[in-house]
Design an enzyme around this catalytic site. Structure first.
Site, PDB file in Angstrom:
ATOM      1  N   HIS A 223      33.484  31.332  42.746  1.00 31.36           N
ATOM      2  CA  HIS A 223      33.416  32.094  43.989  1.00 31.36           C
ATOM      3  C   HIS A 223      31.998  32.367  44.464  1.00 31.36           C
ATOM      4  O   HIS A 223      31.800  32.840  45.565  1.00 31.36           O
ATOM      5  CB  HIS A 223      34.162  33.422  43.854  1.00 31.36           C
ATOM      6  CG  HIS A 223      33.410  34.436  43.045  1.00 31.36           C
ATOM      7  ND1 HIS A 223      33.401  34.420  41.679  1.00 31.36           N
ATOM      8  CD2 HIS A 223      32.605  35.452  43.414  1.00 31.36           C
ATOM      9  CE1 HIS A 223      32.638  35.393  41.240  1.00 31.36           C
ATOM     10  NE2 HIS A 223      32.136  36.045  42.267  1.00 31.36           N
TER      11      HIS A 223
HETATM   12  C1  UD1 Z   1      32.529  40.055  45.623  1.00 28.64           C
HETATM   13  C2  UD1 Z   1      31.331  40.629  44.873  1.00 28.64           C
HETATM   14  C3  UD1 Z   1      31.082  39.838  43.593  1.00 28.64           C
HETATM   15  C4  UD1 Z   1      32.337  39.730  42.768  1.00 28.64           C
HETATM   16  C5  UD1 Z   1      33.438  39.146  43.623  1.00 28.64           C
HETATM   17  C6  UD1 Z   1      34.746  39.014  42.860  1.00 28.64           C
HETATM   18  C7  UD1 Z   1      29.531  41.625  46.231  1.00 28.64           C
HETATM   19  C8  UD1 Z   1      28.159  41.394  46.733  1.00 28.64           C
HETATM   20  N1  UD1 Z   1      30.106  40.542  45.655  1.00 28.64           N
HETATM   21  O1  UD1 Z   1      32.199  38.785  46.107  1.00 28.64           O
HETATM   22  O2  UD1 Z   1      30.071  40.494  42.836  1.00 28.64           O
HETATM   23  O3  UD1 Z   1      32.104  38.923  41.622  1.00 28.64           O
HETATM   24  O4  UD1 Z   1      33.633  40.009  44.749  1.00 28.64           O
HETATM   25  O5  UD1 Z   1      35.778  38.584  43.658  1.00 28.64           O
HETATM   26  O6  UD1 Z   1      30.061  42.710  46.348  1.00 28.64           O
HETATM   27  N2  UD1 Z   1      38.303  38.063  51.274  1.00 28.64           N
HETATM   28  C9  UD1 Z   1      39.651  37.957  51.491  1.00 28.64           C
HETATM   29  N3  UD1 Z   1      40.465  38.887  50.937  1.00 28.64           N
HETATM   30  C10 UD1 Z   1      39.990  39.898  50.173  1.00 28.64           C
HETATM   31  C11 UD1 Z   1      38.615  39.982  49.957  1.00 28.64           C
HETATM   32  C12 UD1 Z   1      37.784  39.048  50.485  1.00 28.64           C
HETATM   33  O7  UD1 Z   1      40.108  37.065  52.187  1.00 28.64           O
HETATM   34  O8  UD1 Z   1      40.785  40.732  49.707  1.00 28.64           O
HETATM   35  C13 UD1 Z   1      37.383  37.074  51.862  1.00 28.64           C
HETATM   36  C14 UD1 Z   1      36.366  37.772  52.769  1.00 28.64           C
HETATM   37  O9  UD1 Z   1      36.821  37.834  54.043  1.00 28.64           O
HETATM   38  C15 UD1 Z   1      35.140  36.888  52.615  1.00 28.64           C
HETATM   39  C16 UD1 Z   1      35.298  36.247  51.239  1.00 28.64           C
HETATM   40  O10 UD1 Z   1      36.637  36.469  50.823  1.00 28.64           O
HETATM   41  O11 UD1 Z   1      35.136  35.851  53.570  1.00 28.64           O
HETATM   42  C17 UD1 Z   1      34.327  36.841  50.263  1.00 28.64           C
HETATM   43  O12 UD1 Z   1      34.531  38.258  50.100  1.00 28.64           O
HETATM   44  P1  UD1 Z   1      33.303  39.254  49.896  1.00 28.64           P
HETATM   45  O13 UD1 Z   1      33.814  40.615  49.794  1.00 28.64           O
HETATM   46  O14 UD1 Z   1      32.265  38.941  50.894  1.00 28.64           O
HETATM   47  O15 UD1 Z   1      32.607  38.890  48.532  1.00 28.64           O
HETATM   48  P2  UD1 Z   1      33.097  38.086  47.237  1.00 28.64           P
HETATM   49  O16 UD1 Z   1      32.612  36.678  47.362  1.00 28.64           O
HETATM   50  O17 UD1 Z   1      34.543  38.313  46.965  1.00 28.64           O
END
Ligand code: UD1
Length: 386
Positions: A223
C-alpha cells in the site's frame, strides 16, 4: 483522570484495543476511576478498513467520530486539528493518547500540546530515517512534543536518547500490537482458509476452488505510495508475482483501496483478477489476516505491522522497502524479515532463499501480551518534571 485516545486508520485499531481493555480492567479493580473517550478521526471509513476491526477486536464504538475521510495530507491533518480542538475544549482531558504513525497522531498530538494537555505516544521512537515517508514525519513530530514516550523495543528508546529526549520521558513498555495477536491467535486458528477466500474475494475475480492451500501459499499486501503510485515500480512487481510466485505456489493478495485504484489506473487490474493462481481478496479482517499469516509459507509486504507479526509467528517475510523503522524484525536482529526494496533481482534472490526457510517464531523482549497494562501504569505513574 480523564483520557482521550485517538485512532484514525487501520493499523491503529489493533493497538488501541488492548489499551482500552487495560483501562476497563483498571476501573474494575481500582477506586481511582479513569474516564475514557475514544476519538476516531475517520481517515479510514470503509467497513473493511475500520468497522470490521471494531467488531472483531471488541473495541467499543468511538465516542466521537471526526469524519475527516480521504484527502491530501494537509486536508486530513488540518481537518483533524480543527475538529479535535473542539473535542478537547469540550472534554478537557488530562491526557491524550496517540498510537502508531498515521496522520491522526501528528494532528492530535500537536493539537493537544497547543491546548496544554499532556500527550502520550504509544509506539514511540521508531525511526526509518526516510523523510519521504509521511509516517516518519508524523513520528518525529509526535515524539518531539509528547510528554511520555512508550517504546516497543530498546532500539527505539535508544533512538530517542540520541535525539536528546530525557530519560524520564521514555519508558520501554513492549509491543502493544502483540497483546492483540496473543489474545486472538486461538480464535484465528479456528478459521478455514477456503472459507476466508470464498467470502472475501474481489467481485469478478477468478477463484480456482481446486487450488490446494495445504501445500503452501504466499500472501502479499502492498500500500505504500513508493510501491504503488508509479507504474514503473508497480508493474514489475506485479509481473514478478504472476510469472515467478504464482508459478510456484498460489498467491493470496489482499488489496488495499489505494493499490486497487492504482492497478485500475495503470490497466493492470483485469490481468490480476483473471490469473488462475492469484487470489485477489478485499482488505481482510484482523482474524482472517492472522490466520493467513499463521499458515503462509512466505509473506511479501510493505506493512510495518505485518513485519512484526511475521517475526512473532515465524513466517518468512520479504519487506518490499529499502528501510524499516522496525529493525528488530530483521533477520540480523533475529526477526523473520528481509529488506528487498522494489528491485526485482533482489526480490527474486531473497524469495528463493525464503521459501526454503522453516518457520522460526521469535518473541523480542516484552512482546509478551502485557504491554497495554505497562502503558497504562506508565501514564498513572507519570510525574511531570517541574
Ligand atoms: C494509511 C497510513 C499508513 C498505514 C495505512 C494502512 C498515513 C499517513 N498513512 O495509509 O501509515 O500503514 O493507512 O492502511 O496516515 N481509502 C478508501 N477507504 C478507506 C480508507 C482509504 O477507499 O476506508 C482510500 C482513500 O480514499 C485513499 C487511499 O485509500 O485514496 C489511501 O488512504 P489514506 O488514508 O490516504 O492512506 P493509506 O495509504 O491508507
Amino acid at each position: 483522570m480523564k483520557i482521550i485516545s485517538v485512532v484514525g486508520a487501520r493499523p491503529n485499531f489493533m493497538k488501541i484495543a488492548p489499551f482500552i481493555e487495560a483501562i476497563k480492567k483498571h476501573n474494575q479493580i481500582s477506586g481511582n476511576h479513569i474516564e475514557h473517550f475514544l476519538v476516531h478521526t475517520g481517515q479510514h471509513y470503509d467497513d473493511r478498513m475500520s468497522r470490521y476491526f471494531f467488531e472483531q477486536l471488541e473495541i467499543p464504538e468511538a465516542d466521537i467520530n471526526l469524519g475527516v475521510g480521504s484527502g491530501s495530507h494537509a486536508e486530513q491533518v488540518g481537518n483533524t486539528m480543527i475538529e479535535f480542538e473542539k473535542v478537547l475544549r469540550e472534554k478537557n482531558p488530562d491526557w491524550v493518547v496517540v498510537v502508531g504513525d498515521v496522520n491522526a497522531i501528528l494532528a492530535c498530538s500537536v493539537t493537544a500540546k497547543k491546548e496544554q494537555i499532556l500527550c502520550c505516544h504509544i509506539e514511540a521512537g521508531l525511526r526509518s530515517g526516510d523523510m519521504s515517508m509521511p509516517e516518519e514525519i508524523n513520528r518525529l513530530v509526535a515524539d518531539r512534543i509528547s510528554d511520555l514516550l512508550l517504546t516497543p523495543d530498546r532500539l527505539s528508546s535508544e533512538n530517542l536518547r540520541k535525539e536528546g529526549v530525557p530519560d524520564d520521558k521514555i519508558r520501554f513498555t513492549g509491543n502493544i500490537m502483540i497483546d492483540t495477536l496473543e489474545k486472538n491467535r486461538n480464535k484465528a486458528d479456528k478459521l478455514d482458509i477456503k472459507e476466508i477466500i470464498r467470502s472475501n474475494s474481489v467481485d469478478g475475480s477468478h477463484i480456482n476452488t481446486n487450488n490446494s492451500f495445504d501445500h503452501g501459499f504466499a500472501v502479499m499486501t502492498l500500500h505504500r505510495p513508493s510501491n504503488v503510485d508509479r507504474k514503473a515500480v508497480l508493474e514489475p512487481i506485479v509481473r514478478f508475482m504472476i510469472d515467478e510466485v504464482c508459478s510456484t505456489m498460489p498467491l493470496i493478495w489482499t488489496i488495499h483501496p489505494r493499490t486497487r485504484k492504482m492497478l485500475e489506473t495503470f490497466g493492470l487490474l483485469k490481468e490480476v483478477m483473471s490469473h488462475s493462481n492469484l487470489v485477489l481478496l478485499e482488505p481482510l479482517g484482523y482474524l482472517e489476516m492472522l490466520k493467513l499469516n499463521m499458515k503462509a509459507r512466505i509473506i511479501l509486504t510493505d506493512s510495518g505491522g505485518l513485519q512484526e507479526e511475521c517475526t512473532v509467528l515465524g513466517t518468512p517475510c520479504l519487506t518490499l522497502r529499502w528501510n524499516t523503522e522496525r529493525p528488530i524484525t530483521l533477520s540480523e536482529h533475529g526477526g523473520a524479515s528481509v529488506l528487498v526494496g522494489n528491485n526485482i533481482d533482489l526480490i527474486r534472490e531473497e524469495y528463493k532463499k525464503a521459501i526454503k526457510k522453516p518457520r522460526l517464531p521469535v518473541s523480542p523482549e516484552l512482546w509478551d501480551g502485557h504491554t497495554a497494562d505497562r502503558c497504562l501504569s506508565a501514564i498513572l505513574e507519570f510525574k511531570q518534571a517541574t
